[in-house]
Enzyme design. Structure first.
Site, PDB file in Angstrom:
ATOM      1  N   PRO A  17       0.726  -1.109  -0.074  1.00 58.70           N
ATOM      2  CA  PRO A  17       0.040  -0.075  -0.133  1.00 58.70           C
ATOM      3  C   PRO A  17       0.992   1.190   0.021  1.00 58.70           C
ATOM      4  O   PRO A  17       1.722   1.363   0.996  1.00 58.70           O
ATOM      5  CB  PRO A  17      -0.791  -0.101   1.240  1.00 58.70           C
ATOM      6  CG  PRO A  17      -0.060  -1.158   2.249  1.00 58.70           C
ATOM      7  CD  PRO A  17       0.699  -2.199   1.157  1.00 58.70           C
ATOM      8  N   MET A  18       0.651   2.229  -1.128  1.00 54.48           N
ATOM      9  CA  MET A  18       1.440   3.319  -1.141  1.00 54.48           C
ATOM     10  C   MET A  18       0.596   4.543  -1.191  1.00 54.48           C
ATOM     11  O   MET A  18      -0.089   4.613  -2.244  1.00 54.48           O
ATOM     12  CB  MET A  18       2.519   3.197  -2.122  1.00 54.48           C
ATOM     13  CG  MET A  18       3.448   2.046  -1.883  1.00 54.48           C
ATOM     14  SD  MET A  18       4.415   1.680  -3.237  1.00 54.48           S
ATOM     15  CE  MET A  18       3.760   0.750  -4.558  1.00 54.48           C
ATOM     16  N   GLN A  70      -6.216  -1.559   3.433  1.00 56.89           N
ATOM     17  CA  GLN A  70      -5.460  -1.059   4.278  1.00 56.89           C
ATOM     18  C   GLN A  70      -6.103  -0.030   5.311  1.00 56.89           C
ATOM     19  O   GLN A  70      -6.587   0.974   4.519  1.00 56.89           O
ATOM     20  CB  GLN A  70      -4.234  -0.854   3.994  1.00 56.89           C
ATOM     21  CG  GLN A  70      -3.309  -0.734   5.234  1.00 56.89           C
ATOM     22  CD  GLN A  70      -1.838  -0.044   5.191  1.00 56.89           C
ATOM     23  OE1 GLN A  70      -1.569   1.107   4.722  1.00 56.89           O
ATOM     24  NE2 GLN A  70      -0.955  -0.881   5.366  1.00 56.89           N
ATOM     25  N   CYS A 100       3.130   3.185   9.139  1.00 58.88           N
ATOM     26  CA  CYS A 100       2.987   4.568   8.663  1.00 58.88           C
ATOM     27  C   CYS A 100       3.646   5.604   9.620  1.00 58.88           C
ATOM     28  O   CYS A 100       2.972   5.544  10.664  1.00 58.88           O
ATOM     29  CB  CYS A 100       2.052   5.230   7.866  1.00 58.88           C
ATOM     30  SG  CYS A 100       1.888   6.570   7.274  1.00 58.88           S
ATOM     31  N   LYS A 139       0.357  -4.814   9.051  1.00 55.54           N
ATOM     32  CA  LYS A 139       1.673  -4.404   8.458  1.00 55.54           C
ATOM     33  C   LYS A 139       2.106  -3.626   9.620  1.00 55.54           C
ATOM     34  O   LYS A 139       1.862  -2.596   9.990  1.00 55.54           O
ATOM     35  CB  LYS A 139       1.370  -3.943   7.158  1.00 55.54           C
ATOM     36  CG  LYS A 139       2.746  -3.314   6.606  1.00 55.54           C
ATOM     37  CD  LYS A 139       2.518  -2.673   5.146  1.00 55.54           C
ATOM     38  CE  LYS A 139       3.806  -2.650   4.273  1.00 55.54           C
ATOM     39  NZ  LYS A 139       4.600  -1.535   4.893  1.00 55.54           N
ATOM     40  N   HIS A 171       7.825  -4.493   7.399  1.00 54.61           N
ATOM     41  CA  HIS A 171       8.761  -3.674   6.959  1.00 54.61           C
ATOM     42  C   HIS A 171      10.196  -3.762   7.677  1.00 54.61           C
ATOM     43  O   HIS A 171      10.117  -3.662   8.872  1.00 54.61           O
ATOM     44  CB  HIS A 171       8.308  -2.348   6.796  1.00 54.61           C
ATOM     45  CG  HIS A 171       8.953  -1.275   6.231  1.00 54.61           C
ATOM     46  ND1 HIS A 171       8.686  -0.081   5.528  1.00 54.61           N
ATOM     47  CD2 HIS A 171      10.332  -1.326   5.853  1.00 54.61           C
ATOM     48  CE1 HIS A 171       9.508   0.429   5.007  1.00 54.61           C
ATOM     49  NE2 HIS A 171      10.792  -0.154   5.372  1.00 54.61           N
ATOM     50  N   GLY A 212      10.249  -3.681   2.351  1.00 56.62           N
ATOM     51  CA  GLY A 212      11.347  -2.977   2.503  1.00 56.62           C
ATOM     52  C   GLY A 212      12.711  -3.101   1.619  1.00 56.62           C
ATOM     53  O   GLY A 212      13.338  -4.162   1.983  1.00 56.62           O
ATOM     54  N   GLY A 234       7.608  -2.645  -2.973  1.00 60.66           N
ATOM     55  CA  GLY A 234       6.819  -1.385  -3.041  1.00 60.66           C
ATOM     56  C   GLY A 234       7.174  -0.517  -4.332  1.00 60.66           C
ATOM     57  O   GLY A 234       6.638  -0.603  -5.458  1.00 60.66           O
ATOM     58  N   ARG A 235       8.059   0.543  -3.907  1.00 61.60           N
ATOM     59  CA  ARG A 235       8.187   1.445  -5.038  1.00 61.60           C
ATOM     60  C   ARG A 235       8.709   0.913  -6.579  1.00 61.60           C
ATOM     61  O   ARG A 235       8.558   1.401  -7.623  1.00 61.60           O
ATOM     62  CB  ARG A 235       9.199   2.532  -4.493  1.00 61.60           C
ATOM     63  CG  ARG A 235       8.711   3.544  -3.445  1.00 61.60           C
ATOM     64  CD  ARG A 235       9.861   4.199  -2.926  1.00 61.60           C
ATOM     65  NE  ARG A 235      10.471   3.540  -1.884  1.00 61.60           N
ATOM     66  CZ  ARG A 235      11.654   3.691  -1.137  1.00 61.60           C
ATOM     67  NH1 ARG A 235      12.110   4.874  -1.593  1.00 61.60           N
ATOM     68  NH2 ARG A 235      12.186   2.809  -0.453  1.00 61.60           N
TER      69      ARG A 235
END
Length: 337
Positions: A17-18, A70, A100, A139, A171, A212, A234-235
Site C-alpha cells: 500500500p502506497m 488497508q 506509517c 503490517k 517492513h 522494504g 513497494g516502489r
C-alpha cells in the site's frame, strides 16, 4: 479456493500500500500485468469511513481481486466498523497499518506509533476479526525510535498471534518518529532482513511477508527461498511495473504466462475508454503508467508524451497508442531511457 486461502496464496508476492500511488487505477494496471499477485489499497483511515461516510474510498473494480483494504486507526470499535464496511464492499482482506510514520498519522495516534502499544493493537485486531469473515492482517515495522527490535518484535507478534491473526507483513526497518521525514523513513533506517527471518523461526505457523528495499524479482525469489512466506514490493513495482509484475505469475507462482508492457497497454485501453466516458481524465490513469517501459528504448519519449499531453482536454486512448508507437520506433540511445 476459499477467500482466505486465495489471499494467503496470493501474498507470496504483493504490492505494498502506497499513499497517492496505489489507487484503483494503479491497481487495475498492476492486475493486467499479474493475475496472481495480491494488491493493496492506499491506507484509508477508519474515521474517514465511519465518521466521515467517505465510502467512495472503497471503490474498486472487480478485476482487481485478490485485493486487500488497508485501514489506519487506533479505536478498536471504529476499526471493526470500518473493517465490516470494507468486507461488505468486497475486499478479500483487511489490513491494519502499524507502520506509517507520518506526522498526520502520529497525531491521530495510529500507524507506527502503535508499535509502542502492542496491547492496543491486539485489541484492535481482535475486534476487527470478530466483525468480518475475511482475513485480518497487520503490517508493521521492526520497531520505532529507541526500541530494541530483537526484544520488542517477538512480543509484538506474540500479541497479534494470540488474537488468531495468521498473517503479517513486516517492513524490515525501524521507523524514527522523531527526526526523520516519512520519505527518509523509507530509506535511512537500515534494513534488517535476518531479524525478520528469525521471526519466522520463532513463529513457524505465522505467515510472514517481508517488505522494504526489495527492487527485483531476483531478490524476492531469494527471500522466499530463505524461508519467508511472502514478499511485499513497494516502489519498484510502481516505477518498474512490467519488470516486477510482468513475469511474476510464472516465476513466483509457477503458473500463467508473462505479460509484456505492450500487452498491458492494450489491456488498459477499454478501461481508459470507460473512465473517460464516465467523466474522468486520461492523466488520472496514465500517471501510473509512466514506468511501464522503464529502461527500454523510447522510455523517455513515452514518459514525456504522457506527462505533457495526457492532461489536455480531449486526450484519450489514441494518445497512449501514439506514445507506444514512439517507443516501438525509437532506437536505444542514452537519452531515450
Amino acid at each position: 479456493m476459499n477467500v482466505k486461502r486465495k489471499t494467503e496464496t496470493a501474498s507470496r508476492l504483493s504490492v505494498a500500500p502506497m499513499m497517492d500511488w496505489t489507487d484503483r487505477h494503479c491497481r487495475y494496471l498492476h492486475r493486467q500485468l499479474s493475475r496472481e499477485t495480491l494488491l493493496y489499497t492506499e491506507m484509508v483511515t477508519a474515521p474517514a469511513l465511519v465518521r466521515g461516510g467517505a465510502l467512495h474510498l472503497l471503490e474498486h473494480h472487480d478485476a482487481e481481486h485478490p485485493v486487500a483494504l488497508q485501514l489506519g486507526g487506533a479505536d478498536p470499535r471504529e476499526l471493526a466498523q470500518a473493517a465490516k464496511l470494507g468486507a461488505n464492499a468486497g475486499y478479500d482482506e483487511i489490513n491494519l497499518n502499524i507502520g506509517c510514520p507520518s506526522d498526520r498519522v502520529q497525531s491521530g495516534c495510529f500507524g507506527a506509533v502503535l508499535m509502542e502499544r502492542p496491547e492496543l493493537v491486539a485489541e484492535c485486531v481482535a475486534e476487527m476479526r470478530a466483525a468480518v469473515d475475511v482475513d485480518v492482517t497487520v503490517k508493521c515495522r521492526i520497531g520505532v525510535d529507541d526500541q530494541n527490535p530483537e526484544e520488542i518484535l517477538p512480543e509484538f507478534l506474540a500479541r497479534i498471534v494470540a488474537t488468531g491473526c495468521t498473517r503479517v507483513q513486516i517492513h524490515a526497518r525501524k521507523a524514527w518518529l522523531q527526526g526523520l521525514s516519512p520519505k527518509e523513513n523509507r530509506d535511512i533506517p537500515p534494513l534488517d532482513y535476518p531479524l525478520v527471518q528469525r521471526m519466522k523461526g520463532y513463529f513457524p505457523n505465522l505467515h510472514i511477508s517481508i517488505n522494504g528495499g526489495i527492487t527485483s524479482l531476483e531478490q524476492a525469489e531469494a527471500l522466499l527461498a530463505g524461508g519467508l512466506d511472502g514478499v511485499m514490493v513497494g516502489r519498484a513495482a510502481y516505477h518498474q511495473p512490467a519488470d516486477v509484475l510482468g513475469t511474476a505469475d510464472r516465476r513466483i507462482f509457477g503458473q500463467g504466462q508473462d505479460t509484456s508492457a505492450e500487452e498491458a497497454v492494450h489491456a488498459m485501453l477499454p478501461y481508459i475508454e470507460a473512465h473517460l466516458t464516465s467523466g474522468g481524465r486520461l492523466n488520472q490513469i496514465t500517471r501510473h503508467m509512466m514506468g511501464l517501459f522503464a529502461g527500454r528504448p523510447g522510455a523517455r519519449q513515452w514518459r514525456r508524451m504522457l506527462s505533457e499531453k495526457a492532461s489536455k482536454p480531449g486526450a484519450g486512448p489514441e494518445l497512449v497508442l501514439e506514445a507506444m508507437r514512439q517507443v516501438e520506433a525509437l532506437a536505444l540511445t542514452p537519452e531515450d531511457v
